[in-house]
Design a protein around this motif. Structure first.
Motif, PDB file in Angstrom:
ATOM      1  N   LEU A  65       0.829  -1.210   0.000  1.00  0.00           N
ATOM      2  CA  LEU A  65       0.000   0.000   0.000  1.00  0.00           C
ATOM      3  C   LEU A  65       0.864   1.261   0.000  1.00  0.00           C
ATOM      4  CD1 LEU A  65      -2.972  -0.835   2.422  1.00  0.00           C
ATOM      5  CD2 LEU A  65      -3.043  -0.530  -0.058  1.00  0.00           C
ATOM      6  N   PHE A  66       1.863   1.301   0.848  1.00  0.00           N
ATOM      7  CA  PHE A  66       2.736   2.471   0.905  1.00  0.00           C
ATOM      8  C   PHE A  66       3.508   2.643  -0.401  1.00  0.00           C
ATOM      9  CE2 PHE A  66       2.113   2.624   5.515  1.00  0.00           C
ATOM     10  CZ  PHE A  66       2.138   3.988   5.741  1.00  0.00           C
ATOM     11  N   ASN A  67       4.016   1.538  -0.942  1.00  0.00           N
ATOM     12  CA  ASN A  67       4.787   1.639  -2.180  1.00  0.00           C
ATOM     13  C   ASN A  67       3.926   2.058  -3.359  1.00  0.00           C
ATOM     14  OD1 ASN A  67       7.317   1.129  -1.184  1.00  0.00           O
ATOM     15  ND2 ASN A  67       7.454  -0.968  -1.929  1.00  0.00           N
ATOM     16  N   MET A  68       2.725   1.504  -3.456  1.00  0.00           N
ATOM     17  CA  MET A  68       1.868   1.841  -4.586  1.00  0.00           C
ATOM     18  C   MET A  68       1.324   3.268  -4.461  1.00  0.00           C
ATOM     19  SD  MET A  68       2.192  -0.721  -6.545  1.00  0.00           S
ATOM     20  CE  MET A  68       3.865  -0.741  -5.882  1.00  0.00           C
ATOM     21  N   PHE A  69       1.089   3.716  -3.249  1.00  0.00           N
ATOM     22  CA  PHE A  69       0.687   5.110  -3.056  1.00  0.00           C
ATOM     23  C   PHE A  69       1.807   6.041  -3.506  1.00  0.00           C
ATOM     24  CE2 PHE A  69       0.730   8.949  -0.381  1.00  0.00           C
ATOM     25  CZ  PHE A  69      -0.501   9.492  -0.735  1.00  0.00           C
ATOM     26  N   ALA A  70       3.053   5.719  -3.124  1.00  0.00           N
ATOM     27  CA  ALA A  70       4.196   6.539  -3.524  1.00  0.00           C
ATOM     28  C   ALA A  70       4.408   6.489  -5.036  1.00  0.00           C
ATOM     29  CB  ALA A  70       5.453   6.081  -2.795  1.00  0.00           C
ATOM     30  N   LEU A  71       4.205   5.318  -5.636  1.00  0.00           N
ATOM     31  CA  LEU A  71       4.342   5.183  -7.085  1.00  0.00           C
ATOM     32  C   LEU A  71       3.345   6.084  -7.809  1.00  0.00           C
ATOM     33  CD1 LEU A  71       5.479   3.877  -9.631  1.00  0.00           C
ATOM     34  CD2 LEU A  71       3.948   1.934  -9.240  1.00  0.00           C
ATOM     35  N   TRP A  72       2.091   6.086  -7.356  1.00  0.00           N
ATOM     36  CA  TRP A  72       1.085   6.972  -7.953  1.00  0.00           C
ATOM     37  C   TRP A  72       1.407   8.445  -7.683  1.00  0.00           C
ATOM     38  CZ3 TRP A  72      -2.195   9.914  -4.658  1.00  0.00           C
ATOM     39  CH2 TRP A  72      -3.056  10.772  -5.351  1.00  0.00           C
ATOM     40  N   MET A  73       1.729   8.758  -6.436  1.00  0.00           N
ATOM     41  CA  MET A  73       1.925  10.147  -6.022  1.00  0.00           C
ATOM     42  C   MET A  73       3.088  10.814  -6.759  1.00  0.00           C
ATOM     43  SD  MET A  73       0.850  12.196  -3.295  1.00  0.00           S
ATOM     44  CE  MET A  73       1.403  13.785  -2.676  1.00  0.00           C
ATOM     45  N   PHE A  74       4.217  10.112  -6.850  1.00  0.00           N
ATOM     46  CA  PHE A  74       5.406  10.704  -7.454  1.00  0.00           C
ATOM     47  C   PHE A  74       5.638  10.236  -8.888  1.00  0.00           C
ATOM     48  CE2 PHE A  74       6.185  10.543  -2.834  1.00  0.00           C
ATOM     49  CZ  PHE A  74       6.318  11.895  -2.596  1.00  0.00           C
ATOM     50  N   GLY A  75       5.214   9.003  -9.176  1.00  0.00           N
ATOM     51  CA  GLY A  75       5.422   8.479 -10.520  1.00  0.00           C
ATOM     52  C   GLY A  75       4.601   9.180 -11.572  1.00  0.00           C
ATOM     53  N   THR A  76       3.372   9.542 -11.229  1.00  0.00           N
ATOM     54  CA  THR A  76       2.494  10.193 -12.204  1.00  0.00           C
ATOM     55  C   THR A  76       3.067  11.519 -12.707  1.00  0.00           C
ATOM     56  OG1 THR A  76       0.491   9.084 -11.434  1.00  0.00           O
ATOM     57  CG2 THR A  76       0.212  11.211 -12.526  1.00  0.00           C
ATOM     58  N   PRO A  77       3.423  12.463 -11.841  1.00  0.00           N
ATOM     59  CA  PRO A  77       3.993  13.714 -12.361  1.00  0.00           C
ATOM     60  C   PRO A  77       5.333  13.521 -13.062  1.00  0.00           C
ATOM     61  CG  PRO A  77       4.086  13.674  -9.952  1.00  0.00           C
ATOM     62  CD  PRO A  77       3.233  12.527 -10.376  1.00  0.00           C
ATOM     63  N   VAL A  78       6.136  12.540 -12.610  1.00  0.00           N
ATOM     64  CA  VAL A  78       7.422  12.295 -13.267  1.00  0.00           C
ATOM     65  C   VAL A  78       7.197  11.745 -14.671  1.00  0.00           C
ATOM     66  CG1 VAL A  78       9.524  10.889 -13.230  1.00  0.00           C
ATOM     67  CG2 VAL A  78       8.735  12.017 -11.142  1.00  0.00           C
ATOM     68  N   GLU A  79       6.276  10.796 -14.823  1.00  0.00           N
ATOM     69  CA  GLU A  79       5.988  10.260 -16.157  1.00  0.00           C
ATOM     70  C   GLU A  79       5.411  11.334 -17.067  1.00  0.00           C
ATOM     71  OE1 GLU A  79       3.485   6.825 -18.571  1.00  0.00           O
ATOM     72  OE2 GLU A  79       3.311   6.926 -16.381  1.00  0.00           O
ATOM     73  N   GLN A  80       4.579  12.202 -16.520  1.00  0.00           N
ATOM     74  CA  GLN A  80       3.999  13.276 -17.331  1.00  0.00           C
ATOM     75  C   GLN A  80       5.077  14.210 -17.878  1.00  0.00           C
ATOM     76  OE1 GLN A  80       1.231  14.885 -14.515  1.00  0.00           O
ATOM     77  NE2 GLN A  80      -0.396  13.446 -15.051  1.00  0.00           N
ATOM     78  N   ARG A  81       6.146  14.405 -17.132  1.00  0.00           N
ATOM     79  CA  ARG A  81       7.230  15.265 -17.598  1.00  0.00           C
ATOM     80  C   ARG A  81       8.207  14.533 -18.513  1.00  0.00           C
ATOM     81  NH1 ARG A  81       8.729  19.847 -14.570  1.00  0.00           N
ATOM     82  NH2 ARG A  81      10.541  19.965 -15.976  1.00  0.00           N
ATOM     83  N   LEU A  82       8.515  13.286 -18.191  1.00  0.00           N
ATOM     84  CA  LEU A  82       9.551  12.567 -18.924  1.00  0.00           C
ATOM     85  C   LEU A  82       9.020  11.755 -20.101  1.00  0.00           C
ATOM     86  CD1 LEU A  82      11.824  11.136 -16.055  1.00  0.00           C
ATOM     87  CD2 LEU A  82      12.115  13.245 -17.348  1.00  0.00           C
ATOM     88  N   GLY A  83       7.769  11.319 -20.035  1.00  0.00           N
ATOM     89  CA  GLY A  83       7.253  10.362 -20.996  1.00  0.00           C
ATOM     90  C   GLY A  83       7.507   8.943 -20.516  1.00  0.00           C
ATOM     91  N   SER A  84       6.818   7.976 -21.112  1.00  0.00           N
ATOM     92  CA  SER A  84       6.848   6.609 -20.596  1.00  0.00           C
ATOM     93  C   SER A  84       8.217   5.946 -20.743  1.00  0.00           C
ATOM     94  CB  SER A  84       5.779   5.757 -21.293  1.00  0.00           C
ATOM     95  OG  SER A  84       6.031   5.697 -22.691  1.00  0.00           O
ATOM     96  N   LYS A  85       8.916   6.164 -21.864  1.00  0.00           N
ATOM     97  CA  LYS A  85      10.195   5.480 -22.090  1.00  0.00           C
ATOM     98  C   LYS A  85      11.245   5.922 -21.086  1.00  0.00           C
ATOM     99  CE  LYS A  85       9.587   4.508 -27.016  1.00  0.00           C
ATOM    100  NZ  LYS A  85      10.117   4.739 -28.384  1.00  0.00           N
TER     101      LYS A  85
END
Length: 253
Positions: A65-85
Protein backbone atom coordinates in the motif's frame (compact mmCIF):
# COMPACT_ATOMS: atom_id res chain seq x y z
CA UNK A 1 0.80 19.13 -11.67
CA UNK A 2 -1.96 16.73 -12.78
CA UNK A 3 -2.21 13.69 -10.50
CA UNK A 4 -4.55 11.76 -12.77
CA UNK A 5 -2.85 8.36 -13.01
CA UNK A 6 -0.57 8.01 -16.04
CA UNK A 7 -0.53 4.93 -18.28
CA UNK A 8 2.83 3.42 -17.35
CA UNK A 9 2.24 3.98 -13.64
CA UNK A 10 -1.17 2.33 -13.99
CA UNK A 11 0.35 -0.76 -15.62
CA UNK A 12 3.06 -0.99 -12.96
CA UNK A 13 0.40 -0.78 -10.26
CA UNK A 14 -1.56 -3.60 -11.91
CA UNK A 15 1.51 -5.86 -12.21
CA UNK A 16 2.46 -5.28 -8.57
CA UNK A 17 -1.06 -6.02 -7.35
CA UNK A 18 -1.32 -9.17 -9.50
CA UNK A 19 2.02 -10.41 -8.15
CA UNK A 20 0.91 -9.68 -4.59
CA UNK A 21 -2.32 -11.63 -5.09
CA UNK A 22 -0.30 -14.48 -6.62
CA UNK A 23 1.97 -14.49 -3.59
CA UNK A 24 -1.06 -15.00 -1.35
CA UNK A 25 -3.03 -17.58 -3.31
CA UNK A 26 -0.43 -19.66 -5.21
CA UNK A 27 1.44 -22.42 -3.42
CA UNK A 28 0.25 -21.55 0.10
CA UNK A 29 1.99 -18.19 -0.08
CA UNK A 30 5.43 -19.76 -0.47
CA UNK A 31 5.81 -20.58 -4.18
CA UNK A 32 5.93 -17.00 -5.49
CA UNK A 33 8.35 -16.03 -2.75
CA UNK A 34 10.58 -18.97 -3.64
CA UNK A 35 10.58 -18.10 -7.34
CA UNK A 36 10.48 -14.33 -7.49
CA UNK A 37 11.95 -12.86 -4.29
CA UNK A 38 15.63 -11.92 -4.39
CA UNK A 39 17.85 -14.23 -2.35
CA UNK A 40 21.47 -13.68 -1.34
CA UNK A 41 23.51 -14.82 -4.38
CA UNK A 42 25.32 -17.57 -2.42
CA UNK A 43 21.99 -19.08 -1.38
CA UNK A 44 20.99 -22.05 -3.56
CA UNK A 45 17.57 -20.49 -3.99
CA UNK A 46 19.00 -17.51 -5.84
CA UNK A 47 18.13 -17.29 -9.54
CA UNK A 48 19.23 -14.54 -11.99
CA UNK A 49 15.67 -13.48 -12.88
CA UNK A 50 15.08 -12.53 -9.24
CA UNK A 51 17.16 -9.40 -9.90
CA UNK A 52 14.11 -8.08 -11.78
CA UNK A 53 11.15 -10.02 -10.37
CA UNK A 54 11.79 -8.99 -6.74
CA UNK A 55 10.85 -5.43 -7.77
CA UNK A 56 7.25 -6.62 -8.13
CA UNK A 57 7.10 -8.56 -4.86
CA UNK A 58 5.97 -7.22 -1.47
CA UNK A 59 6.10 -8.48 2.08
CA UNK A 60 2.61 -7.55 3.25
CA UNK A 61 -0.43 -5.34 2.79
CA UNK A 62 1.16 -2.28 4.44
CA UNK A 63 4.29 -2.68 2.34
CA UNK A 64 2.47 -2.73 -0.99
CA UNK A 65 0.00 0.00 0.00
CA UNK A 66 2.74 2.47 0.90
CA UNK A 67 4.79 1.64 -2.18
CA UNK A 68 1.87 1.84 -4.59
CA UNK A 69 0.69 5.11 -3.06
CA UNK A 70 4.20 6.54 -3.52
CA UNK A 71 4.34 5.18 -7.09
CA UNK A 72 1.09 6.97 -7.95
CA UNK A 73 1.92 10.15 -6.02
CA UNK A 74 5.41 10.70 -7.45
CA UNK A 75 5.42 8.48 -10.52
CA UNK A 76 2.49 10.19 -12.20
CA UNK A 77 3.99 13.71 -12.36
CA UNK A 78 7.42 12.30 -13.27
CA UNK A 79 5.99 10.26 -16.16
CA UNK A 80 4.00 13.28 -17.33
CA UNK A 81 7.23 15.27 -17.60
CA UNK A 82 9.55 12.57 -18.92
CA UNK A 83 7.25 10.36 -21.00
CA UNK A 84 6.85 6.61 -20.60
CA UNK A 85 10.19 5.48 -22.09
CA UNK A 86 12.39 7.72 -19.97
CA UNK A 87 10.21 7.07 -16.92
CA UNK A 88 10.70 3.31 -17.29
CA UNK A 89 14.43 3.82 -17.84
CA UNK A 90 14.71 5.70 -14.55
CA UNK A 91 12.42 3.22 -12.77
CA UNK A 92 14.30 0.04 -13.69
CA UNK A 93 17.75 1.63 -13.58
CA UNK A 94 17.00 2.72 -10.01
CA UNK A 95 15.80 -0.79 -9.20
CA UNK A 96 19.05 -2.27 -10.51
CA UNK A 97 21.11 0.33 -8.65
CA UNK A 98 19.22 -0.61 -5.50
CA UNK A 99 20.05 -4.30 -5.95
CA UNK A 100 23.72 -3.63 -6.66
CA UNK A 101 24.24 -1.45 -3.59
CA UNK A 102 22.20 -3.64 -1.25
CA UNK A 103 23.81 -6.90 -2.37
CA UNK A 104 27.26 -5.31 -2.29
CA UNK A 105 26.65 -4.11 1.26
CA UNK A 106 25.32 -7.55 2.22
CA UNK A 107 28.48 -9.18 0.87
CA UNK A 108 30.58 -6.75 2.90
CA UNK A 109 28.63 -7.63 6.05
CA UNK A 110 28.69 -11.36 5.24
CA UNK A 111 32.47 -11.42 4.77
CA UNK A 112 33.01 -9.49 8.00
CA UNK A 113 30.78 -11.86 9.95
CA UNK A 114 32.46 -15.04 8.72
CA UNK A 115 36.03 -13.70 9.00
CA UNK A 116 36.49 -15.16 12.54
CA UNK A 117 35.39 -18.56 11.19
CA UNK A 118 37.89 -18.30 8.35
CA UNK A 119 40.59 -17.43 10.89
CA UNK A 120 39.67 -20.64 12.73
CA UNK A 121 40.34 -22.69 9.61
CA UNK A 122 36.94 -22.88 7.93
CA UNK A 123 36.84 -22.13 4.19
CA UNK A 124 34.24 -19.97 2.46
CA UNK A 125 33.09 -23.06 0.53
CA UNK A 126 32.52 -25.03 3.75
CA UNK A 127 30.60 -22.18 5.39
CA UNK A 128 28.33 -21.62 2.38
CA UNK A 129 27.74 -25.37 1.99
CA UNK A 130 26.73 -25.63 5.66
CA UNK A 131 24.37 -22.66 5.35
CA UNK A 132 22.76 -24.18 2.26
CA UNK A 133 22.44 -27.54 4.02
CA UNK A 134 20.36 -26.25 6.91
CA UNK A 135 22.60 -23.88 8.84
CA UNK A 136 25.78 -23.64 10.86
CA UNK A 137 26.12 -25.66 14.05
CA UNK A 138 25.29 -23.21 16.84
CA UNK A 139 27.27 -25.05 19.49
CA UNK A 140 30.39 -24.79 17.31
CA UNK A 141 29.89 -21.34 15.81
CA UNK A 142 28.50 -19.34 18.73
CA UNK A 143 31.74 -19.44 20.77
CA UNK A 144 33.59 -18.07 17.72
CA UNK A 145 31.31 -15.31 16.41
CA UNK A 146 28.62 -15.02 19.10
CA UNK A 147 24.85 -15.60 18.85
CA UNK A 148 24.03 -12.05 17.72
CA UNK A 149 26.46 -12.25 14.82
CA UNK A 150 25.13 -15.68 13.91
CA UNK A 151 21.62 -14.22 13.76
CA UNK A 152 22.88 -11.43 11.53
CA UNK A 153 24.64 -13.95 9.29
CA UNK A 154 21.47 -16.01 8.97
CA UNK A 155 19.40 -12.91 8.22
CA UNK A 156 21.70 -12.04 5.34
CA UNK A 157 21.93 -15.56 3.92
CA UNK A 158 18.30 -16.59 4.27
CA UNK A 159 16.66 -13.19 3.97
CA UNK A 160 14.65 -12.10 0.93
CA UNK A 161 14.83 -8.76 -0.87
CA UNK A 162 11.36 -7.73 -2.05
CA UNK A 163 9.59 -4.57 -3.05
CA UNK A 164 9.51 -1.68 -5.49
CA UNK A 165 11.08 0.69 -2.97
CA UNK A 166 14.40 1.00 -4.80
CA UNK A 167 12.61 1.86 -8.04
CA UNK A 168 10.34 4.32 -6.27
CA UNK A 169 13.25 6.01 -4.51
CA UNK A 170 14.73 6.65 -7.95
CA UNK A 171 11.44 8.16 -9.07
CA UNK A 172 11.31 10.21 -5.86
CA UNK A 173 14.77 11.59 -6.62
CA UNK A 174 13.64 12.40 -10.16
CA UNK A 175 10.61 14.18 -8.71
CA UNK A 176 12.91 16.27 -6.53
CA UNK A 177 14.93 17.35 -9.57
CA UNK A 178 11.84 18.15 -11.64
CA UNK A 179 9.77 19.78 -8.88
CA UNK A 180 12.28 21.11 -6.32
CA UNK A 181 9.84 23.67 -4.90
CA UNK A 182 6.98 21.18 -4.36
CA UNK A 183 6.11 20.88 -0.67
CA UNK A 184 6.01 17.42 0.90
CA UNK A 185 5.51 16.07 4.40
CA UNK A 186 5.60 12.82 6.36
CA UNK A 187 2.49 11.37 7.97
CA UNK A 188 4.07 11.56 11.44
CA UNK A 189 5.66 14.97 10.76
CA UNK A 190 2.92 17.13 9.18
CA UNK A 191 5.22 20.05 8.35
CA UNK A 192 5.49 21.07 4.65
CA UNK A 193 9.09 20.83 3.44
CA UNK A 194 10.29 21.65 -0.07
CA UNK A 195 11.21 18.58 -2.14
CA UNK A 196 14.78 19.82 -2.65
CA UNK A 197 15.30 19.52 1.13
CA UNK A 198 12.83 16.74 1.97
CA UNK A 199 14.15 14.10 -0.45
CA UNK A 200 17.87 14.44 0.40
CA UNK A 201 16.82 14.28 4.06
CA UNK A 202 14.99 10.99 3.49
CA UNK A 203 18.00 9.54 1.68
CA UNK A 204 20.33 10.64 4.49
CA UNK A 205 18.09 9.02 7.10
CA UNK A 206 18.09 5.77 5.08
CA UNK A 207 21.89 5.84 4.91
CA UNK A 208 22.22 6.47 8.65
CA UNK A 209 19.71 3.68 9.34
CA UNK A 210 21.71 1.24 7.18
CA UNK A 211 25.04 2.04 8.80
CA UNK A 212 23.81 2.30 12.38
CA UNK A 213 21.22 -0.49 12.36
CA UNK A 214 18.66 1.88 13.91
CA UNK A 215 15.41 2.55 12.07
CA UNK A 216 13.93 6.05 12.05
CA UNK A 217 10.62 5.56 10.26
CA UNK A 218 10.65 2.10 8.61
CA UNK A 219 10.50 -1.51 9.85
CA UNK A 220 13.81 -2.85 11.13
CA UNK A 221 14.07 -5.34 8.23
CA UNK A 222 14.01 -2.56 5.61
CA UNK A 223 16.74 -2.78 2.95
CA UNK A 224 17.99 0.75 3.52
CA UNK A 225 20.94 0.48 1.14
CA UNK A 226 18.51 -0.44 -1.62
CA UNK A 227 16.69 2.83 -0.95
CA UNK A 228 19.96 4.75 -1.10
CA UNK A 229 21.09 2.97 -4.28
CA UNK A 230 17.80 3.60 -6.06
CA UNK A 231 17.74 7.27 -5.09
CA UNK A 232 21.35 7.87 -6.16
CA UNK A 233 20.80 6.27 -9.56
CA UNK A 234 17.60 8.27 -10.11
CA UNK A 235 19.35 11.50 -9.16
CA UNK A 236 22.43 10.94 -11.34
CA UNK A 237 20.31 10.02 -14.37
CA UNK A 238 18.32 13.22 -13.98
CA UNK A 239 21.48 15.24 -13.36
CA UNK A 240 23.06 13.81 -16.52
CA UNK A 241 19.98 14.51 -18.63
CA UNK A 242 19.74 18.03 -17.31
CA UNK A 243 23.44 18.62 -17.96
CA UNK A 244 23.06 17.43 -21.57
CA UNK A 245 19.56 18.72 -22.33
CA UNK A 246 20.86 21.04 -25.03
CA UNK A 247 22.83 18.29 -26.71
CA UNK A 248 20.87 17.04 -29.74
CA UNK A 249 22.18 13.54 -29.16
CA UNK A 250 20.57 13.36 -25.69
CA UNK A 251 16.99 13.22 -24.55
CA UNK A 252 15.65 16.65 -23.76
CA UNK A 253 13.83 17.24 -20.46
Amino acid sequence: MNLRISETVKHLLIINVVMFIGTIIVGDGMLFNRWFSMFFPKNNWFEPWQIITHMFMHGGVTHILFNMFALWMFGTPVEQRLGSKKFLFVYFSAGLGAVILQVGYSYFQFNNLISPLVEHGYTMKEIVAALNSGGLNKSVVNPIIGPDNLDSLNNIFYGRLVGASGCIMGILAAFGVLYPEAKLMMIFLPIPIKAKYFIPGIILLDLISALSGNSFFSPSNTAYMAHVGGALVGFFIMWYWRKNQFNNNRWDL
